[in-house]
Design a protein around this motif. Structure first.
Motif, mmCIF file in Angstrom:
data_model
loop_
_atom_site.group_PDB
_atom_site.id
_atom_site.type_symbol
_atom_site.label_atom_id
_atom_site.label_comp_id
_atom_site.label_asym_id
_atom_site.label_seq_id
_atom_site.Cartn_x
_atom_site.Cartn_y
_atom_site.Cartn_z
ATOM 1 N N GLU A 178 -0.317 4.405 -1.536
ATOM 2 C CA GLU A 178 -0.679 3.708 -2.829
ATOM 3 C C GLU A 178 -2.313 2.955 -2.543
ATOM 4 O OE1 GLU A 178 0.407 4.347 -5.567
ATOM 5 O OE2 GLU A 178 2.040 5.823 -4.908
ATOM 6 N N GLY A 179 -2.830 3.034 -1.152
ATOM 7 C CA GLY A 179 -3.817 2.170 -0.836
ATOM 8 C C GLY A 179 -4.170 1.907 0.527
ATOM 9 N N SER A 180 -4.995 0.977 0.889
ATOM 10 C CA SER A 180 -5.503 0.740 2.233
ATOM 11 C C SER A 180 -5.692 -0.737 2.562
ATOM 12 C CB SER A 180 -6.703 1.423 2.497
ATOM 13 O OG SER A 180 -6.548 3.000 2.150
ATOM 14 N N PHE A 237 -9.370 1.194 -7.944
ATOM 15 C CA PHE A 237 -8.671 0.301 -7.240
ATOM 16 C C PHE A 237 -8.872 -0.869 -7.623
ATOM 17 C CE2 PHE A 237 -9.471 4.287 -5.046
ATOM 18 C CZ PHE A 237 -8.592 4.739 -4.453
ATOM 19 N N ILE A 253 0.843 -1.106 0.069
ATOM 20 C CA ILE A 253 -0.093 0.005 -0.088
ATOM 21 C C ILE A 253 0.791 1.305 -0.110
ATOM 22 C CG2 ILE A 253 -1.926 -1.238 1.176
ATOM 23 C CD1 ILE A 253 -1.151 0.519 3.786
ATOM 24 N N VAL A 309 -7.281 -5.708 1.331
ATOM 25 C CA VAL A 309 -6.332 -4.517 0.786
ATOM 26 C C VAL A 309 -6.889 -4.195 -0.596
ATOM 27 C CG1 VAL A 309 -3.773 -3.979 0.087
ATOM 28 C CG2 VAL A 309 -4.327 -5.704 1.962
ATOM 29 N N GLU A 310 -6.787 -2.864 -0.677
ATOM 30 C CA GLU A 310 -7.253 -2.274 -2.065
ATOM 31 C C GLU A 310 -5.933 -1.404 -2.496
ATOM 32 O OE1 GLU A 310 -10.967 -0.345 -2.294
ATOM 33 O OE2 GLU A 310 -11.762 -2.159 -2.770
ATOM 34 N N VAL A 311 -5.773 -1.248 -3.605
ATOM 35 C CA VAL A 311 -4.416 -0.464 -4.124
ATOM 36 C C VAL A 311 -4.825 0.225 -5.341
ATOM 37 C CG1 VAL A 311 -2.556 -1.752 -2.802
ATOM 38 C CG2 VAL A 311 -3.056 -2.305 -5.246
#
Length: 338
Positions: A249-251, A277, A144, A262-264
């Motif tokens: 870059e994400g969470s 994402f 992320i 996780v999403e990026v």
């Protein structure tokens, strides 16, 4: 002869995990039980079918049994005395949290480990779950990006009765150390400062403050926020808290129960007002034992290989600093530097 000859200190209120673990490990032998009330030690010996002597004095117990390791499962106010007695007698120590009730005591204990060459490792069993290990591992890859913040929500309403309901800072002192230590483990960052607001909401059955909001600045520039209550009725979180970690870059999110998600940013999609994402797989590769058993595995492995355990006192003092700093901040209404 067993490699680890163990005296257990604090039989009156100990959890079963410590003796259950010892019974399953081939190179561990319980050689004595110690409690300020000897009848408690005798009762535990009978309950567990242990044909071992019982004592009220740890020094005598170590001398008469030839123990080389002490399990400290006493109440927090006794930890310094038990640990220092054991270290001076030539024993390593594995103990329940917290390692000490003040930073002064914690530093004195660490100094004594250096002087004696013995190890003192602290139980932080909530690091030893496959889901939190998976979250730690995926963040360590940089999936992320650079971590900017980490957030933990903890809301439960346990009715313990007894001493907890009379404590002044019950949530911070008795429970939040788990979450604070988890935050350090998840991110690999250590605390720099804390601001804490404690309060006791309507309907609380605790004498002291059972709710708190904390803001920690960490040494990597990130911020850790903690929002918790031990008198929240309904819609409870996991005992592991629910987590969100934001990066450049994400969470990442973990509800404390299931596999983290996780999403990026999807670089293959064109930029827009809100970027597209994509979800990442979060493998659960850790195959160790859960909870107390996992932490004890790590403690013994470290001892047998001459290295510091993950929860060695030299590391755990940073988690204690978060707890004691939060209490000081709540008392003074000021930011505290750690």
């Amino acid at each position: 002869m067993k490699e680890h000859k163990v005296v257990v200190a604090g039989c009156g209120g100990m959890s079963n995990e410590w003796l259950d673990y010892a019974a399953k490990r081939d190179n561990v032998e319980i050689v004595g039980l110690v409690d300020i009330f000897e009848e408690s030690a005798q009762s535990m010996a009978k309950k567990r079918g242990l044909d071992v002597p019982t004592f009220t004095d740890l020094s005598v117990a170590i001398e008469e049994t030839g123990a080389n390791l002490v399990f400290d499962v006493t109440i927090p106010s006794s930890h310094k005395q038990i640990v220092t007695t054991a270290l001076k007698a030539g024993c390593n120590v594995f103990g329940e949290k917290p390692m000490a009730e003040s930073m002064k005591d914690a530093r004195e204990i660490i100094k004594l480990t250096e002087q004696t060459g013995k190890r003192y490792s602290v139980m932080q069993n909530r690091r030893y779950l496959k889901q939190i290990r998976a979250l730690h591992d995926v963040l360590k890859t940089g999936a992320i990006g650079t971590i900017g913040s980490i957030h933990a929500n903890f809301f439960l309403g346990p009715h313990f009765g007894g001493f907890r309901e009379e404590m002044d800072n019950v949530l911070i002192l008795d429970m939040a150390i788990h979450t604070f230590d988890q935050a350090r483990f998840i991110t690999g960052a250590d605390p720099v400062s804390v601001y804490c607001h404690e309060y006791n909401p309507p309907g609380s059955w605790y004498k002291g403050n059972a709710s708190a909001i904390c803001i920690f600045e960490m040494n990597d520039g990130s911020v850790f926020s903690y929002n918790g209550s031990w008198c929240a009725q309904g819609l409870g979180t996991s005992w592991e808290s629910e987590w969100r970690v934001t990066g450049s870059e994400g969470s990442a999110k973990w509800d404390g129960f299931h596999t983290p998600i996780v999403e990026v940013v999807d670089e293959e999609q064109s930029s827009s007002f809100i970027h597209a994402f994509k979800a990442l797989d979060v493998p659960e590769r850790w195959e160790g034992q859960s909870g107390h058993f996992g932490c004890l595995d790590e403690m013994f492995d470290a001892l047998e290989h001459g290295r510091r355990a993950e929860t060695d006192c030299t590391d755990n003092i940073k988690s204690i600093a978060m707890v004691l700093g939060a209490v000081e901040s709540a008392r003074t209404h000021k930011k505290v530097f750690l």
